[in-house]
Motif scaffolding. Sequence first.
Motif, short mmCIF file in Angstrom:
data_model
loop_
_atom_site.label_atom_id
_atom_site.label_comp_id
_atom_site.label_asym_id
_atom_site.label_seq_id
_atom_site.Cartn_x
_atom_site.Cartn_y
_atom_site.Cartn_z
N LEU A 103 0.79 -1.33 -0.06
CA LEU A 103 0.12 0.02 -0.08
C LEU A 103 0.80 1.45 0.02
O LEU A 103 1.95 1.14 0.55
CB LEU A 103 -0.96 0.18 1.09
CG LEU A 103 -1.70 -1.17 1.67
CD1 LEU A 103 -2.52 -1.06 3.06
CD2 LEU A 103 -2.45 -1.87 0.60
N ALA A 156 -2.86 1.04 6.21
CA ALA A 156 -4.11 0.86 6.92
C ALA A 156 -3.74 0.37 8.54
O ALA A 156 -2.76 -0.48 8.71
CB ALA A 156 -4.72 -0.51 6.38
N ILE A 175 -9.14 -4.99 2.37
CA ILE A 175 -8.52 -3.66 1.80
C ILE A 175 -8.34 -3.89 0.08
O ILE A 175 -8.74 -2.81 -0.53
CB ILE A 175 -6.95 -3.88 2.27
CG1 ILE A 175 -6.98 -3.25 3.70
CG2 ILE A 175 -6.13 -3.07 1.47
CD1 ILE A 175 -5.55 -3.66 4.41
N TYR A 185 -6.28 3.14 -0.41
CA TYR A 185 -4.96 2.54 0.09
C TYR A 185 -3.91 2.82 -0.88
O TYR A 185 -2.83 2.87 -0.60
CB TYR A 185 -5.16 0.98 0.43
CG TYR A 185 -5.95 0.95 1.66
CD1 TYR A 185 -5.76 1.60 2.95
CD2 TYR A 185 -7.30 0.31 1.43
CE1 TYR A 185 -6.88 1.38 3.90
CE2 TYR A 185 -8.32 0.02 2.36
CZ TYR A 185 -8.04 0.52 3.67
OH TYR A 185 -8.55 0.62 4.59
#
Length: 171
Positions: free
Chosen positions: A76, A80, A107, A138
């Motif tokens: 990412l 997160a 995600i 993300y």
Amino acid sequence: MSRAANAAGITDTLGTKIQTINYQLKASGEDTATFEDGLMPWISLDHPEKQIDSLIGANEVVLPYKKVTLIIDYPLTRQAVLEISSQTENFTRKDLILAISKKYHEIYEEETKTTQAKVVPPDQRNGLINRNETDGKYGICCHDLTDLDLGSVEVYKGINDKIYLILEVES
């Protein structure tokens, strides 16, 4: 490639590292030639349930906590920070990988829903077959979920005994 959240410099603020949880599978078939000790040092993040029977220490309690904070930063561009909870008062190695896998799936699904830059299907990619970067919540770059394996989890204890998990993800 391998990456843990320390590459982003965040482990300095998480508190004290208290343990590392390793993931290993009993090698089988052609993998026994590659892994001389008979152990593969990772498990699939996409479908770990297919490998649970080969997971070393699957039912071993590795975290004596009901709730922990998971930090996912690979692959990412915007990390997160998510809580995961155990159905009991602790996590076994199996429980933990299944919970982490579920969060990765969430995600990737959320990224698909929030991106304007659609993912180029693997059969339409040129040159390196890496996933294109998307611009959703993300900002996933370079790897499909099928490319990712979990090697280990670093466990940190922070302020107020809050538990943080940093993942060593292989691709």
